[in-house]
Design an enzyme around this catalytic site. Structure first.
Site, PDB file in Angstrom:
ATOM      1  N   HIS A  21      -9.484   1.036   5.111  1.00  0.00           N
ATOM      2  CA  HIS A  21      -8.286   1.069   5.642  1.00  0.00           C
ATOM      3  C   HIS A  21      -8.667   2.092   6.748  1.00  0.00           C
ATOM      4  O   HIS A  21      -9.288   3.317   6.741  1.00  0.00           O
ATOM      5  CB  HIS A  21      -7.019   1.849   4.734  1.00  0.00           C
ATOM      6  CG  HIS A  21      -5.830   1.912   5.225  1.00  0.00           C
ATOM      7  ND1 HIS A  21      -5.351   2.782   5.948  1.00  0.00           N
ATOM      8  CD2 HIS A  21      -4.805   1.008   4.934  1.00  0.00           C
ATOM      9  CE1 HIS A  21      -4.022   2.428   6.522  1.00  0.00           C
ATOM     10  NE2 HIS A  21      -3.737   1.438   5.846  1.00  0.00           N
TER      11      HIS A  21
ATOM     12  N   ASN B 230       0.874  -1.280  -0.047  1.00  0.00           N
ATOM     13  CA  ASN B 230      -0.108  -0.022   0.024  1.00  0.00           C
ATOM     14  C   ASN B 230       0.957   1.253   0.096  1.00  0.00           C
ATOM     15  O   ASN B 230       1.510   1.578   1.205  1.00  0.00           O
ATOM     16  CB  ASN B 230      -0.938  -0.010   1.206  1.00  0.00           C
ATOM     17  CG  ASN B 230      -1.550   1.317   1.589  1.00  0.00           C
ATOM     18  OD1 ASN B 230      -1.694   2.217   0.498  1.00  0.00           O
ATOM     19  ND2 ASN B 230      -2.286   1.491   2.720  1.00  0.00           N
TER      20      ASN B 230
ATOM     21  N   SER C 132       3.441  -1.897  10.424  1.00  0.00           N
ATOM     22  CA  SER C 132       4.998  -2.107  10.753  1.00  0.00           C
ATOM     23  C   SER C 132       5.410  -3.395  10.608  1.00  0.00           C
ATOM     24  O   SER C 132       6.268  -3.902  10.913  1.00  0.00           O
ATOM     25  CB  SER C 132       5.244  -1.577  12.170  1.00  0.00           C
ATOM     26  OG  SER C 132       4.730  -0.288  12.454  1.00  0.00           O
TER      27      SER C 132
ATOM     28  N   GLU D 145      -5.335  -4.920  11.029  1.00  0.00           N
ATOM     29  CA  GLU D 145      -4.405  -3.920  10.971  1.00  0.00           C
ATOM     30  C   GLU D 145      -4.489  -3.074  12.127  1.00  0.00           C
ATOM     31  O   GLU D 145      -5.391  -2.274  12.304  1.00  0.00           O
ATOM     32  CB  GLU D 145      -4.154  -2.824   9.844  1.00  0.00           C
ATOM     33  CG  GLU D 145      -3.936  -3.830   8.485  1.00  0.00           C
ATOM     34  CD  GLU D 145      -3.355  -2.343   7.412  1.00  0.00           C
ATOM     35  OE1 GLU D 145      -2.272  -2.576   7.069  1.00  0.00           O
ATOM     36  OE2 GLU D 145      -4.146  -1.533   7.180  1.00  0.00           O
TER      37      GLU D 145
ATOM     38  N   GLU E 248      -6.687   4.793   7.781  1.00  0.00           N
ATOM     39  CA  GLU E 248      -6.603   6.110   7.648  1.00  0.00           C
ATOM     40  C   GLU E 248      -7.935   6.612   7.063  1.00  0.00           C
ATOM     41  O   GLU E 248      -7.952   7.736   7.108  1.00  0.00           O
ATOM     42  CB  GLU E 248      -5.132   6.309   6.756  1.00  0.00           C
ATOM     43  CG  GLU E 248      -4.153   6.101   7.384  1.00  0.00           C
ATOM     44  CD  GLU E 248      -2.957   5.578   6.851  1.00  0.00           C
ATOM     45  OE1 GLU E 248      -2.960   5.640   5.428  1.00  0.00           O
ATOM     46  OE2 GLU E 248      -1.882   4.987   7.462  1.00  0.00           O
TER      47      GLU E 248
ATOM     48  N   GLY F 162       2.456   2.307  10.734  1.00  0.00           N
ATOM     49  CA  GLY F 162       3.288   3.402  10.456  1.00  0.00           C
ATOM     50  C   GLY F 162       4.064   3.929  11.833  1.00  0.00           C
ATOM     51  O   GLY F 162       4.528   4.912  11.801  1.00  0.00           O
TER      52      GLY F 162
ATOM     53  N   LYS G  14       0.042   4.234  -0.256  1.00  0.00           N
ATOM     54  CA  LYS G  14      -0.555   5.238   0.271  1.00  0.00           C
ATOM     55  C   LYS G  14      -0.305   6.450  -0.469  1.00  0.00           C
ATOM     56  O   LYS G  14      -0.565   6.556  -1.898  1.00  0.00           O
ATOM     57  CB  LYS G  14       0.080   5.714   1.899  1.00  0.00           C
ATOM     58  CG  LYS G  14      -0.069   4.240   2.617  1.00  0.00           C
ATOM     59  CD  LYS G  14       0.260   4.441   3.868  1.00  0.00           C
ATOM     60  CE  LYS G  14      -0.011   3.230   4.796  1.00  0.00           C
ATOM     61  NZ  LYS G  14      -0.105   3.394   6.121  1.00  0.00           N
TER      62      LYS G  14
HETATM   63  P1  PGA Z   1       2.796   0.234   7.674  1.00  0.00           P
HETATM   64  O1  PGA Z   1       1.259   0.817   6.960  1.00  0.00           O
HETATM   65  O2  PGA Z   1       3.494  -0.755   7.187  1.00  0.00           O
HETATM   66  O3  PGA Z   1       3.586   1.570   7.055  1.00  0.00           O
HETATM   67  O4  PGA Z   1       2.865   0.199   9.123  1.00  0.00           O
HETATM   68  C1  PGA Z   1       0.467  -0.622   6.885  1.00  0.00           C
HETATM   69  C2  PGA Z   1      -0.915   0.005   6.294  1.00  0.00           C
HETATM   70  O5  PGA Z   1      -1.211   1.081   6.737  1.00  0.00           O
HETATM   71  O6  PGA Z   1      -1.280  -0.800   5.412  1.00  0.00           O
END
Ligand code: PGA
Length: 255
Positions: A96, A9, A214, A168, A98, A174, A11
Site C-alpha cells: 500500500h 481497507n 477516494s 491506487e 502508505e 484520502g 487502515k
Molecule cells: P481512500 O483510500 O478510499 O480513503 O482514498 C483508499 C486506500 O488507501 O486503499
C-alpha cells in the site's frame, strides 16, 4: 469472466469493539445477496480475531493490511503469513502506498512479502500507483511498470490465480479527488497490457485489477463501468457500512 472484488481497507481505524460492530453491519447488509461480488474486510491486526468471529459462516473474506516474509523468529512487531492464515485471513494487502511512503516499503520488499504470502496460501492484493508529481511529469506508465516489474515480475504462472492488483494513484488516496473513470481505465489497460506482455494473454485476461483512491458511493458505478476495472479498494468509505455496501452493489462481473 472476472469476479468483481471490493475490499475495505480500514487502515488504522476500528479497534476490536468498533470493528465487531462495523463487521456485523456489513455482514447483515450482505445477507442473502447473490450478486457474485467478492467482499473482503481488512481491519487492523488487533481486530482480526473480532472480525473473524463475525464473518465466520458468511461469504465475506478477511484480510490483513501487511505481512512479514519470515515464517517465525525474533522479529519483534512483525506478523508471519501462517499466523494470518491461522487467524482466519485469506487475503493480505501488500505494498500500500502508505507503507511505501511512511514505512520504507520498496518493490523489493513487496516482492518478498508477496512470495511469502503466496507460499502460505494467502491471496494477495498488490498495490501500485504514481504520485502527483510523477503523473504531472508524464511518468505514470513508467512508474507503474517499474512497480510491476519489481513487485510481481518474478511470479510463476501458477501464482497469478491468487494475485489481485490494485491501482491506487497516490494523489487520489484520502484526498476526495478520485481519478476520473477515463484516467483510471487508461492505467488499468496499461497494467493489463504489461501483464499480457510479461505473464501471457490468459493471465492478463483473468487477473483482477482494482481501483483505489477516494472511491465513494456516488462515483463507484461510473468507475466500475470501465472495462478493465474489476472492483475497488476502499479506504474512508469502508468505515461506514451503508457507503461501503453501496459501493459493493456498484461492482459488476467482467466478461
Ligand atoms: P481512500 O483510500 O478510499 O480513503 O482514498 C483508499 C486506500 O488507501 O486503499
Amino acid at each position: 469472466m472476472r469476479t468483481p472484488l471490493v475490499a475495505g481497507n480500514w487502515k488504522m481505524y476500528k479497534g476490536p469493539t468498533e470493528a465487531r460492530r462495523l463487521a456485523l453491519e456489513v455482514r447483515n447488509g450482505r445477507l442473502g445477496s447473490r450478486d457474485g461480488t467478492e467482499v473482503v474486510l481488512i481491519p487492523p491486526f488487533v481486530s482480526l480475531a473480532a472480525v473473524e468471529e463475525i464473518l465466520r459462516g458468511s461469504d465475506l473474506r478477511l484480510g490483513a493490511q501487511n505481512v512479514f516474509w519470515e515464517r517465525q523468529g525474533a522479529w519483534t512487531g512483525e506478523v508471519a503469513p501462517d499466523m494470518l492464515r491461522d487467524a482466519g485471513c485469506s487475503f493480505v494487502l501488500i505494498g500500500h502506498s502508505e507503507r511505501r511512503t511512511h514505512f520504507g516499503e520498496t518493490d523489493v520488499t513487496v516482492a518478498r512479502r508477496l512470495r511469502a504470502a503466496l507460499d502460505a496460501g494467502l491471496h494477495a492484493i498488490v498495490c501500485i500507483g504514481e504520485t502527483l508529481s510523477e503523473r504531472e511529469a508524464g511518468s505514470t506508465e513508467s512508474v507503474t511498470a517499474t512497480q510491476l516489474q519489481g513487485g510481481v515480475g518474478a511470479l510463476a504462472s501458477s501464482d497469478w490465480s491468487r494475485v489481485t492488483l490494485a491501482y491506487e494513484p497516490v494523489w487520489a488516496i484520502g484526498t476526495g479527488r478520485n481519478a476520473t473513470p477515463a484516467q483510471a481505465q487508461e492505467v488499468h489497460a496499461h497494467v493489463r497490457a504489461w501483464i499480457a506482455a510479461h505473464a501471457g494473454a490468459t493471465i492478463a485476461r483473468e487477473v483482477r485489477i482494482l481501483y483505489g483512491g477516494s472511491v465513494k458511493p456516488d462515483n463507484a458505478a461510473q468507475l466500475m463501468e470501465q472495462p478493465d476495472l474489476d472492483g475497488a479498494l476502499v479506504g474512508g468509505a469502508s468505515l461506514e457500512s451503508d457507503a461501503f455496501l453501496r459501493i459493493v452493489t456498484a461492482a459488476r462481473p467482467r466478461a
